[in-house]
Design an enzyme around this catalytic site. Structure first.
Site, mmCIF file in Angstrom:
data_model
loop_
_atom_site.group_PDB
_atom_site.id
_atom_site.type_symbol
_atom_site.label_atom_id
_atom_site.label_comp_id
_atom_site.label_asym_id
_atom_site.label_seq_id
_atom_site.Cartn_x
_atom_site.Cartn_y
_atom_site.Cartn_z
ATOM 1 N N ALA A 50 0.866 -1.191 0.000
ATOM 2 C CA ALA A 50 0.000 0.000 0.000
ATOM 3 C C ALA A 50 0.896 1.233 0.000
ATOM 4 O O ALA A 50 1.790 1.353 0.837
ATOM 5 C CB ALA A 50 -0.890 0.004 1.233
ATOM 6 N N LEU A 51 0.671 2.138 -0.944
ATOM 7 C CA LEU A 51 1.470 3.369 -1.034
ATOM 8 C C LEU A 51 0.555 4.569 -0.788
ATOM 9 O O LEU A 51 -0.497 4.693 -1.405
ATOM 10 C CB LEU A 51 2.102 3.507 -2.419
ATOM 11 C CG LEU A 51 3.201 2.493 -2.771
ATOM 12 C CD1 LEU A 51 3.661 2.704 -4.202
ATOM 13 C CD2 LEU A 51 4.383 2.614 -1.825
ATOM 14 N N GLY A 106 1.832 7.811 -0.862
ATOM 15 C CA GLY A 106 2.462 9.027 -1.385
ATOM 16 C C GLY A 106 3.399 9.645 -0.369
ATOM 17 O O GLY A 106 3.977 10.701 -0.598
ATOM 18 N N GLY A 107 3.576 8.987 0.785
ATOM 19 C CA GLY A 107 4.474 9.485 1.823
ATOM 20 C C GLY A 107 5.768 8.687 1.887
ATOM 21 O O GLY A 107 5.942 7.697 1.173
ATOM 22 N N ASP A 158 7.148 6.846 4.388
ATOM 23 C CA ASP A 158 7.180 5.535 5.050
ATOM 24 C C ASP A 158 6.822 4.398 4.090
ATOM 25 O O ASP A 158 7.535 3.403 3.997
ATOM 26 C CB ASP A 158 6.230 5.525 6.257
ATOM 27 C CG ASP A 158 6.699 6.452 7.378
ATOM 28 O OD1 ASP A 158 7.923 6.683 7.479
ATOM 29 O OD2 ASP A 158 5.856 6.956 8.129
ATOM 30 N N SER A 159 5.700 4.557 3.376
ATOM 31 C CA SER A 159 5.290 3.476 2.474
ATOM 32 C C SER A 159 6.251 3.355 1.283
ATOM 33 O O SER A 159 6.480 2.255 0.771
ATOM 34 C CB SER A 159 3.850 3.681 1.998
ATOM 35 O OG SER A 159 3.687 4.925 1.368
ATOM 36 N N CYS A 177 -10.565 2.814 9.750
ATOM 37 C CA CYS A 177 -10.093 2.752 8.360
ATOM 38 C C CYS A 177 -9.150 1.562 8.164
ATOM 39 O O CYS A 177 -9.250 0.829 7.183
ATOM 40 C CB CYS A 177 -9.387 4.057 7.995
ATOM 41 S SG CYS A 177 -8.698 4.042 6.330
ATOM 42 N N GLY A 193 3.427 0.687 5.263
ATOM 43 C CA GLY A 193 4.520 1.449 5.870
ATOM 44 C C GLY A 193 4.318 1.712 7.346
ATOM 45 O O GLY A 193 4.932 2.610 7.906
ATOM 46 N N CYS A 250 -7.895 12.816 8.065
ATOM 47 C CA CYS A 250 -7.597 13.098 6.653
ATOM 48 C C CYS A 250 -8.709 13.884 5.969
ATOM 49 O O CYS A 250 -8.446 14.797 5.201
ATOM 50 C CB CYS A 250 -7.328 11.802 5.908
ATOM 51 S SG CYS A 250 -8.700 10.619 5.998
#
EC number: 2.8.1.14
Length: 413
Positions: free
Chosen positions: A10-11, A13-14, A16-17, A101, A126, A222
């Site tokens: 799972a990405l 856009g940060g 950590d991932s 979530c 991440g 978020c």
């Protein structure tokens, strides 16, 4: 020769991932990146923040030379996470959408998409967390559907997986994973579990991932973003005006637009008052919010709470708790707060009473009490009821005030 193990990461856009995906590549796995769009939102400049995150995630995949997929679970997010969020606020509770979530979107929708649609041997995120399985053991896990029962057969899952705290205790995110299913956890890798955040940033800087390094840590809810929470929630819930009332003498100090806008322990901005007052109780029947004059007022401290039915990660419930009906452990109800020693008492319906060794400030209905023992996250239950505050106990009786009881004084929740 055996084909490379396929891990779907799972990405977000940060950073950590992105580093999680990089480390999986380094281990020789076949890696696929997936970006989840869960919320349609525009920032204050009319730009969809998810679009920018999606571009950043796509660029990570280009740099690492791995396939990229984008999925949208806006509908599922609305039904499972956001509707729950509004429903909890309407009941006067303060929910934790991140925990919900992870339970429904990342470790159910994403997990099944990765396994069923992309043919993943395992998934990865991440998160700063660890499990009791080595990578190789994760790949050997078979897809087992667990029976749904109040107390599942203890022998039905051999080698149940434990959720363990991360090496970087400050960044540890097991709190947010405390409702994840055993089924998903046993097929999940957490490549950052043994690393510190500083080291993760260093890896990103040395591997051309500069575009995710500049990004600010995502904090807060978020879908609220930088907007005023009050303005946001009043788009969805009807205003329910009520009064601010002093817990000490019952005097009316001001008015508000809805008791659901306030959470226990927060500062109440009451017009015309220079001194800070803090929310200590709420009354859903009248919509009144009770406040006290000091950040450490005894009305803010309680040592007893009751949860809903607890989600136990490994053993449902732990053998010691079943045997003795009581168990010592630690809990927290906010990420990064210090762990509080407590005693759990098991009820027949799977809920627990939690008695803290010392009174805790601002225990909050709707938040999750997350349980820990010796570095292991045992699971969590939503806080539904609170025992009396230290102030109520000091008085020995409740001062006369409006006829209804606050959440701390009886079974109104």
């Amino acid at each position: 020769m055996q084909a490379a193990r396929h891990v779907v990461c799972a990405l977000s856009g940060g950073v950590d991932s992105a580093v999680a995906a990089l480390l999986l590549r380094r281990r020789g796995y076949q890696v696929t990146g997936v970006f989840m769009k869960n919320w349609d939102s525009l920032d204050e400049h009319g730009v969809c923040t998810a679009d920018k995150d999606c571009e950043d995630a796509h660029r990570v995949c280009q740099i690492l030379d791995i396939p990229f997929h984008q999925v949208s679970w806006v509908k599922e997010y609305w039904n499972d996470v956001f509707s729950d969020f509004l429903n909890e606020y309407e009941k006067g509770r303060t929910p934790n959408p991140d925990i919900i979530c992870n339970k429904h979107i990342k470790f159910r929708c994403f997990f099944h998409y990765a396994v069923d649609n992309l043919g993943a041997d395992a998934v990865a995120t991440g998160h700063y967390a660890r499990t009791s399985l080595e990578d190789e053991e994760v790949f050997q896990q078979k897809h087992i559907k667990r029976p749904e029962g109040l107390f599942r057969n203890r022998f039905e899952v051999r080698n149940a997986v434990k959720l363990l705290q991360a090496a970087d205790s400050f960044k540890d995110q097991t709190f947010f994973l405390s409702q994840v299913s055993q089924e998903a956890l046993r097929r999940t890798l957490f490549p950052l579990g043994g690393l510190t955040k500083d080291f993760v940033k260093k890896i990103a800087a040395e591997n051309r991932l500069h575009h995710v390094l500049q990004k600010k840590e995502s904090m807060g809810i978020c879908f609220v973003g930088k907007r005023s929470f009050e303005n946001f929630i009043l788009q969805y819930l009807q205003p329910r005006p009520g009064k601010f009332i002093s817990i000490e003498d019952g005097s009316v100090l001001g008015t508000h637009k809805g008791w659901f806008l306030y959470t226990l322990g927060q500062r109440a901005n009451i017009g015309g008052l220079r001194e800070p007052w803090y929310v200590v109780e709420k009354d859903g029947t009248t919509g009144n919010v009770f406040v006290a004059p000091r950040v450490d007022h005894p009305a803010l401290y309680r040592d007893l709470l009751r949860t809903n039915r607890v989600h136990w990660i490994t053993e449902e419930p732990p053998a010691a708790l079943v045997r003795d009906k009581m168990m010592e452990c630690h809990f927290r109800f906010r990420h990064q707060m210090a762990l509080v020693p407590c005693v759990l008492t098991l009820n027949q319906d799977g809920t627990v009473w939690v008695t803290a060794v010392k009174a805790v400030r601002a225990l909050t209905p709707g938040q999750f009490a997350v349980f820990y023992k010796e570095g292991e996250c045992l699971g969590s239950g939503k806080i539904l009821r609170l025992g009396p505050s230290a102030y109520t106990l000091q008085k020995g009786k409740t001062k006369p005030r409006e006829a209804t009881e606050g959440p701390g004084d009886g079974p109104t929740l």
